[in-house]
Design an enzyme around this catalytic site. Structure first.
Site, mmCIF file in Angstrom:
data_model
loop_
_atom_site.group_PDB
_atom_site.id
_atom_site.type_symbol
_atom_site.label_atom_id
_atom_site.label_comp_id
_atom_site.label_asym_id
_atom_site.label_seq_id
_atom_site.Cartn_x
_atom_site.Cartn_y
_atom_site.Cartn_z
ATOM 1 N N TRP A 327 1.020 -1.283 -0.139
ATOM 2 C CA TRP A 327 0.080 0.064 -0.616
ATOM 3 C C TRP A 327 0.544 0.508 0.015
ATOM 4 O O TRP A 327 0.359 2.345 -0.591
ATOM 5 C CB TRP A 327 -1.055 0.170 0.942
ATOM 6 C CG TRP A 327 -0.330 0.403 2.719
ATOM 7 C CD1 TRP A 327 1.395 -0.341 2.899
ATOM 8 C CD2 TRP A 327 -0.723 1.020 3.275
ATOM 9 N NE1 TRP A 327 0.686 0.052 4.559
ATOM 10 C CE2 TRP A 327 0.159 0.981 4.768
ATOM 11 C CE3 TRP A 327 -1.890 2.325 4.284
ATOM 12 C CZ2 TRP A 327 -0.240 1.839 5.757
ATOM 13 C CZ3 TRP A 327 -1.757 2.791 4.938
ATOM 14 C CH2 TRP A 327 -1.164 2.469 5.687
ATOM 15 N N ASP A 328 2.161 1.065 -0.163
ATOM 16 C CA ASP A 328 2.951 1.897 0.066
ATOM 17 C C ASP A 328 3.205 3.194 -1.070
ATOM 18 O O ASP A 328 3.056 3.638 -0.840
ATOM 19 C CB ASP A 328 4.530 2.303 0.538
ATOM 20 C CG ASP A 328 4.553 1.115 1.818
ATOM 21 O OD1 ASP A 328 3.903 0.731 2.224
ATOM 22 O OD2 ASP A 328 5.908 0.651 2.141
ATOM 23 N N GLU A 469 0.045 -3.228 13.254
ATOM 24 C CA GLU A 469 -0.349 -4.766 12.191
ATOM 25 C C GLU A 469 0.252 -4.872 14.023
ATOM 26 O O GLU A 469 0.701 -6.215 13.945
ATOM 27 C CB GLU A 469 0.959 -4.877 11.557
ATOM 28 C CG GLU A 469 0.720 -4.381 10.304
ATOM 29 C CD GLU A 469 2.001 -4.380 9.139
ATOM 30 O OE1 GLU A 469 2.924 -4.656 9.065
ATOM 31 O OE2 GLU A 469 1.706 -4.602 7.904
ATOM 32 N N LYS A 583 2.150 -0.110 16.523
ATOM 33 C CA LYS A 583 3.337 0.409 15.892
ATOM 34 C C LYS A 583 3.285 2.093 15.164
ATOM 35 O O LYS A 583 4.320 1.877 14.636
ATOM 36 C CB LYS A 583 3.040 -0.832 14.573
ATOM 37 C CG LYS A 583 4.886 -1.294 13.168
ATOM 38 C CD LYS A 583 4.162 -2.126 12.575
ATOM 39 C CE LYS A 583 5.399 -2.368 11.698
ATOM 40 N NZ LYS A 583 5.753 -3.808 11.107
ATOM 41 N N GLN A 584 2.366 1.855 14.037
ATOM 42 C CA GLN A 584 2.322 3.398 13.462
ATOM 43 C C GLN A 584 0.864 3.176 12.924
ATOM 44 O O GLN A 584 -0.071 3.560 13.326
ATOM 45 C CB GLN A 584 3.040 2.434 12.016
ATOM 46 C CG GLN A 584 1.710 1.127 11.266
ATOM 47 C CD GLN A 584 2.537 0.902 10.019
ATOM 48 O OE1 GLN A 584 2.534 -0.117 10.181
ATOM 49 N NE2 GLN A 584 2.379 1.339 8.849
#
Ligand code: IFM
Length: 758
Positions: A327-328, A469, A583-584
């Site tokens: 998806w980046d 994640e 995580k993000q």
């Protein structure tokens, strides 16, 4: 003379930086990636010439792009002694790239064991004119008379993570062009590499036993400069019908043109790329260089030559993450291309159309309809992500991860990307050429994935994993639900657009996809899909059902529980999974994407809440916090996150291992994030279907930001200072464009300049 503000370099040799410099100084032209290694390195120096369009799988290992025998290999021997930065005494050393011209350079002065000195100067580039060509200019000067042997050719002692992938078929020489043919082991793709050389000196030539290297022997005179230019051409059987012929023809043509001409054309193309995409920051030289470096990375890995490949998560810096597209690309890199080079943006999206069948296969494998895109997508669109993607550092055992099965947001990200492209360009043909099919199939997938809860009279998305994640298999991840609703809305809009504008195409598509009942289904689901809302009292949006019931602790406290610096914090036994540490950026990513749908109070409350709890274990995270912070006028915080993002590949501050999985390489999503922080964040640009809005908040240090944008085919030059916004509308297009500057609407057309004080 190279301009300092475009040069990144190291002025000494440090063995511990081999891996890092290999990433930092990489070259790319979309077709080939070449790591920033020294010419004399082999496998031990992590040399890699990556061909992202050719993947190969060795039985029992991961499928990944192939690294080719190294055509840039070059090693000098002085009176029989090999010269290498790895083993020789070095009097002087410099390595760098000129990002303006996409050229790698090195200068080394070696001292031999007998005290002789040899200076080696090499410059190399991957042509952006013809992506099948790599060029090198090398010169050397001996301080004393010496017998020099120059070893060149194709070094097949190469770095592979999951290889070896290639079998040598033949080595040949035609018209002084050295030709190497290899074939991939899994699918039998033939790859040809050819090398032509030109020397300004006489030499005696020998060939090595394997015939892939040649040695040129010269009796070098003290103080005299000897120059050699090399032209390497690469074609595979995926590129054309007769790759060998292509290689030979290309080598002999470029030999006639010569290095300087090829360099001039290459450099002119780069000049044009910069003309369209440079962002000038006045008042902050370090940030300027880091931002340009980020843009350089994006420009050098972009597929200009094909719409059948996209950009892998580690760019073209190696085989990490299986050379796969995540998806980046749509969420972090595409915005830059939409705004500066829509043709490349289109290529990236068309790749999703060509891999649609893979996405259909994945959906049906899990029992769903429509298109479930690969979490890690390669050439066919089948998912390269394994069910056991990380190994436990304590036991060495593979851990079951659910990236592949549960990050359903990937299909929504693809749709989001297509729609953003359409918003920027107004290019309706993207729908006709496959975009509409992708969108409808993704919407259909979400309908078949969702649960209808009759007692709540709503659809829910259960058992999913969001961007964070560390928390797998959760219910109603806010990011995912919002993205899925957006997909449904886009599908409905596209159906409407097509039925109004292209009725015949619309009718055929509905028949082809057998979409009759689906139209009703996606409309119903759109009406009734549950969207987690901000809490009335706290303004907080719960990341997923039950998140607020998890243990609340500080990041430091969580880290104090770690037993190994590489241990994976997510998955079944990860120490973050039972806590609120993420995580993000997750909710914060969603707030960036839909920033106009949420009040400042909501954005602020969530930014402050989740920021404390985010590990930034992915390099995709910092830019999202930076962008939202800029929107909230938390300018210093935004600046810190921007710097973190923009320097990620310059200082190497990113994780190298997750469990015992190596994840090093470049970080193009962060590179795209750095651009977004400046253009969307600090400059406050918002693009929608009908207008461009500008609402800047520059960091204290910055006196001026100046950049270009293409919007619906019209070019804008935007200059923002501390108190003025100046917009030039370039070209001849008579169409008027609506621009909203600090909440005031103005119309602008080609030839106009608007200056507004703020
Ligand atoms: O796509 C990302 C993901 O969000 C976090 N792990 C790394 C992937 C590739 O960059």
């Amino acid at each position: 003379m190279r301009k300092i503000s475009w040069i990144i370099k190291d002025e000494n040799f440090d063995k511990s930086r081999i891996e890092f410099n290999g990433n930092k100084y990489m070259l790319g032209n979309g077709y080939i990636g070449y790591r920033g290694t020294m010419e004399e390195y082999s496998k031990e120096g992590l040399t890699a010439c990556v061909l992202p369009s050719v993947y190969d799988k060795v039985e029992g290992k991961w499928r990944e792009p192939v690294n080719l025998p190294n055509g840039f290999f070059l090693k000098l021997y002085c009176d029989g002694e090999p010269l290498s930065v790895l083993s020789s005494k070095i009097e002087q050393h410099e390595q760098g790239i000129d990002v303006r011209n996409a050229v790698h350079f090195r200068k080394t002065i070696f001292q031999t064991k007998t005290g002789k000195k040899v200076q080696l100067l090499i410059e190399r580039f991957l042509s952006s004119d013809n992506v099948h060509i790599m060029c090198m200019k090398c010169s050397f000067i001996c301080k004393e008379d010496s017998k020099i042997i120059i070893q060149i050719g194709f070094d097949d002692n190469i770095w592979d993570l999951n290889g070896p992938h290639l079998r040598k078929v033949k080595v040949d020489k035609k018209d002084e062009i050295l030709i190497l043919e290899t074939v991939t082991k899994e699918l039998g793709v033939n790859i040809f590499e050819g090398e032509a050389i030109k020397c300004d000196f006489q030499f005696i030539e020998y060939t090595d036993e394997a015939n892939t290297l040649r040695e040129l022997e010269v009796n070098a005179k003290a103080g005299k400069e000897y120059e050699l230019t090399r032209y390497i051409s690469i074609y595979s059987s995926k590129d054309c019908y007769n790759p060998e012929e292509k290689v030979i023809k290309t080598c002999s043509d470029v030999l006639k043109d010569g290095y300087d001409k090829l360099y001039e054309i290459h450099s002119q193309i780069w000049n044009n790329k910069w003309e369209a995409s440079d962002v000038k920051l006045t008042g902050d030289d370090e940030a300027q260089l880091a931002l340009r470096y980020s843009i350089y990375q994006l420009l050098s890995i972009a597929p200009t030559h094909s719409d059948k490949v996209s950009i892998p998560a580690r760019g073209l810096s190696g085989q990490v993450y299986k050379g796969a597209v995540f998806w980046d690309t749509e969420m972090f890199m595409l915005p830059f291309f939409n705004a500066t080079n829509p043709k490349i943006a289109r290529n990236l999206l068309m790749y999703r159309y060509y891999t649609l069948d893979g996405a259909r296969r994945k959906a049906s494998e899990y029992g769903y309809r429509g298109a479930f895109y690969a979490w890690e997508s390669q050439d066919t669109g089948d998912d390269a992500c394994t069910l056991f993607n990380v190994a436990d550092v304590f036991t060495g055992r593979p851990m079951r991860t659910y990236f592949r099965d549960k990050q359903i947001h990937i299909s929504a990200d693809v749709v989001y990307g297509i729609w953003e492209y359409y918003k920027h360009t107004g290019d309706f043909s993207i729908f006709i050429d496959g975009g509409a099919e992708v969108i409808l199939e993704c919407a259909r997938f979400f309908y078949s994935y969702a649960y209808y809860k009759p007692e709540k009279r709503r659809y829910e998305l259960l058992d999913v994993t969001g961007p964070d994640e560390y928390h797998e298999r959760v219910g109603n991840n806010a990011f995912t639900n919002v993205m899925v609703k957006h997909t449904l809305e886009i599908a409905i809009s596209v159906l409407e657009l097509l039925s109004n504008k292209k009725k015949e195409f619309f009718d055929k598509l509905i028949i082809k996809l057998n979409y009759f009942k689906d139209i009703e289904n996606i409309k119903n689901m759109n009406e009734a899909l549950y969207i987690p809302k901000p809490d009335a009292e706290t303004d907080l949006i719960e990341q997923f059902d039950g998140y607020f019931k998890l243990e609340d602790l500080s990041l430091d406290k969580l880290k104090s529980r770690m037993l190994n610096k590489n241990e994976y914090l997510g998955g079944g036994n990860g120490i973050a999974t039972t806590t609120r540490i993420l995580k993000q950026a997750d909710v914060v990513t969603m707030l960036n994407l839909f920033k106009d749908n949420y009040s400042s109070e909501v954005k602020k409350a969530n930014w402050e809440y989740y920021e404390k709890r985010t590990e930034h274990g992915s390099t995709l995270s910092a830019c999202m916090y930076g962008m939202l912070a800029a929107n909230l006028e938390k300018t210093q915080c935004a600046y810190n996150y921007f710097i973190k993002t923009a320097f990620v590949d310059l200082n190497g501050n990113a994780k190298q291992y997750v469990g015992n999985l190596y994840i090093g390489g470049t970080h193009p999503a962060a590179n795209g994030g750095a651009w977004m922080d400046v253009v969307y964040g600090f400059s406050g640009i918002t693009i929608d279907e009908n207008k461009i809005s500008i609402n800047p908040h520059l960091p204290l240090k910055w006196q001026e930001v100046n950049f270009k944008l293409v919007y619906k085919g019209i070019k804008f030059n935007i200059k923002i200072t501390k108190n003025t916004i100046i917009i030039d509308c370039v070209g001849k297009e008579p169409k008027k464009i609506l621009v909203n500057i600090k909440n005031e609407d103005v119309y602008i057309k080609a030839g106009d300049t608007i200056e507004v004080s703020y």
